[in-house]
Design an enzyme around this catalytic site. Sequence first.
Site, mmCIF file in Angstrom:
data_model
loop_
_atom_site.group_PDB
_atom_site.id
_atom_site.type_symbol
_atom_site.label_atom_id
_atom_site.label_comp_id
_atom_site.label_asym_id
_atom_site.label_seq_id
_atom_site.Cartn_x
_atom_site.Cartn_y
_atom_site.Cartn_z
ATOM 1 N N ALA A 1 -3.649 7.847 -4.578
ATOM 2 C CA ALA A 1 -2.228 7.472 -4.920
ATOM 3 C C ALA A 1 -2.466 6.070 -5.349
ATOM 4 C CB ALA A 1 -1.471 7.479 -3.338
ATOM 5 N N GLY B 1 0.873 -1.161 0.109
ATOM 6 C CA GLY B 1 0.126 0.133 -0.050
ATOM 7 C C GLY B 1 0.705 1.286 0.096
ATOM 8 N N ASN B 2 0.428 2.383 0.135
ATOM 9 C CA ASN B 2 0.957 3.626 0.331
ATOM 10 C C ASN B 2 0.450 4.664 1.471
ATOM 11 O OD1 ASN B 2 -1.091 5.462 -0.831
ATOM 12 N ND2 ASN B 2 -0.739 4.070 -2.451
ATOM 13 N N ARG B 3 1.066 5.494 1.779
ATOM 14 C CA ARG B 3 0.553 6.223 2.945
ATOM 15 C C ARG B 3 -0.364 7.294 2.872
ATOM 16 N NH1 ARG B 3 6.111 9.146 4.916
ATOM 17 N NH2 ARG B 3 4.781 10.071 6.458
ATOM 18 N N SER B 4 -0.941 7.543 1.637
ATOM 19 C CA SER B 4 -2.085 8.484 1.309
ATOM 20 C C SER B 4 -3.277 8.338 2.374
ATOM 21 C CB SER B 4 -2.426 8.307 0.164
ATOM 22 O OG SER B 4 -3.440 9.353 -0.360
#
Length: 447
Positions: A302, A235-238
């Site tokens: 994102a 995943g990502n931090r958005s």
Amino acid sequence: MRIRLLVGVCGGIAAYKALETARLAVRAGHAVRVIQTRNSLRFVGKASFAAITGAPVLSSEFEADPARGAYPGDDVPAHAPISHLALVQHADAYLIAPASADTIAKLAVGLADNLLTSAALAATCPVIVAPAMNEAMYLNAATQANLVTLRQRGLIVLAPGEGELASHGEHGVGRLPEPAALLAAVEAAAGAQRAQAASGERSSERRAGGTLAGRRVLVTAGGTREPIDSVRYIGNRSSGRMGLALAAAAGARGAVVTCVLANVALEPPPVARVRRVQTAAELAAACREEFPAHDLLLMAAAVADFRPVGAATGKLTKTGPEAPRRIELEATEDVLEALSSLRAPGQVLVGFAAEHGAGGLERARAKLRRKQLDAIVVNDVAREDIGFDSEYNEATLITRAGGDVPLPRLAKRELAELILDRVSQLPAAAELSADSLPAGAGVGAGG
Ligand code: CTP
């Protein structure tokens, strides 16, 4: 903010939701008056609306208003108003819900054959139309053309929901939005109108650029997750904060907003529609379905560029024979680039790029060209004080027509306002020269 809200109720099973909307509006401190068509009286009686609003309900232009055009909480004038249109003249917003196919057709041709349609013709406040009907009637070309006409004239047409319809056993598109969403649309439209009026006194520039009344805005927010197995993902931090701020700000300017949210834990603002997705592929599918019905795309999500090949269906164990030492990845679709190639004349696309460190503006400019965007908002994720997980952001808006606009460090909701000030004024690709259009996005056969 107290609103004088006029509600026009047409004949339809969903009329009961107008009752609940009136109740929510009164509870929120607004002053509500109701006009009913003759047919609507077959579904909900005047006594119910009168009890909830604390004011008489009118259903004919030839009927004297016992409250003489006043809203609850206002002084009743000493003399009866000359005009039967006093109610709409005093309104801050006029919500027509449910709006039947018949009334929509009347509004499109400007008929004034009853009090509800006469009031619509005389309205100077925002008029919000919430269609509700059987799916085939809604999708009929005549109804669709009438709704386009209403939108072009600046009325706010809410998208009906999809699913179980109020009529027993019926399913499909045509469901009246829920009362809370109706009220949110009304408050947004009345708020935008007031802000516009107030800022008109301060700055004509803002008035010219500020409104999105009647425009349909698609916002993506959050970050996609690509499964490795049944419990793990890449995943990502958005957080989705910037996208939600944009959605709220667009709604407050009168836009009809759809949100596609990827794994957003924060509460979304009350917008016309929210769709939730997890993976890049799900986000791509939702955007493909939604995009054609929208005028402006704000692609703040994102999106993963790669996903694990063949995610395990169960949970991988660290000791098992299948314990991964390496994860093989495959590319996902570039959603924004794909939507850009599908764009119709008039649609505006805005990308968001999180760039790390020096050279970010150049990389973002290259993305704007590659994805054929109208603008891209770029921020520097190398900085600790803005961006992911932060309430604040600082960015640069790069437009296709040229010119970089620095946007100072601000709370994300304030930054959203600045972004909308700019993008609401962007010329759509159709208004730019033909050779700057992306391949396949011509104006179509016959011009
Ligand atoms: N985007 C998209 N689909 C992807 C990747 C990105 O729609 N698979 C969109 C994002 O939502 C954003 C814009 O493209 O609006 C720019 O995203 P970014 O990640 O900065 O660009 P990429 O093309 O992925 O380039 P890179 O990751 O190499 O910097």
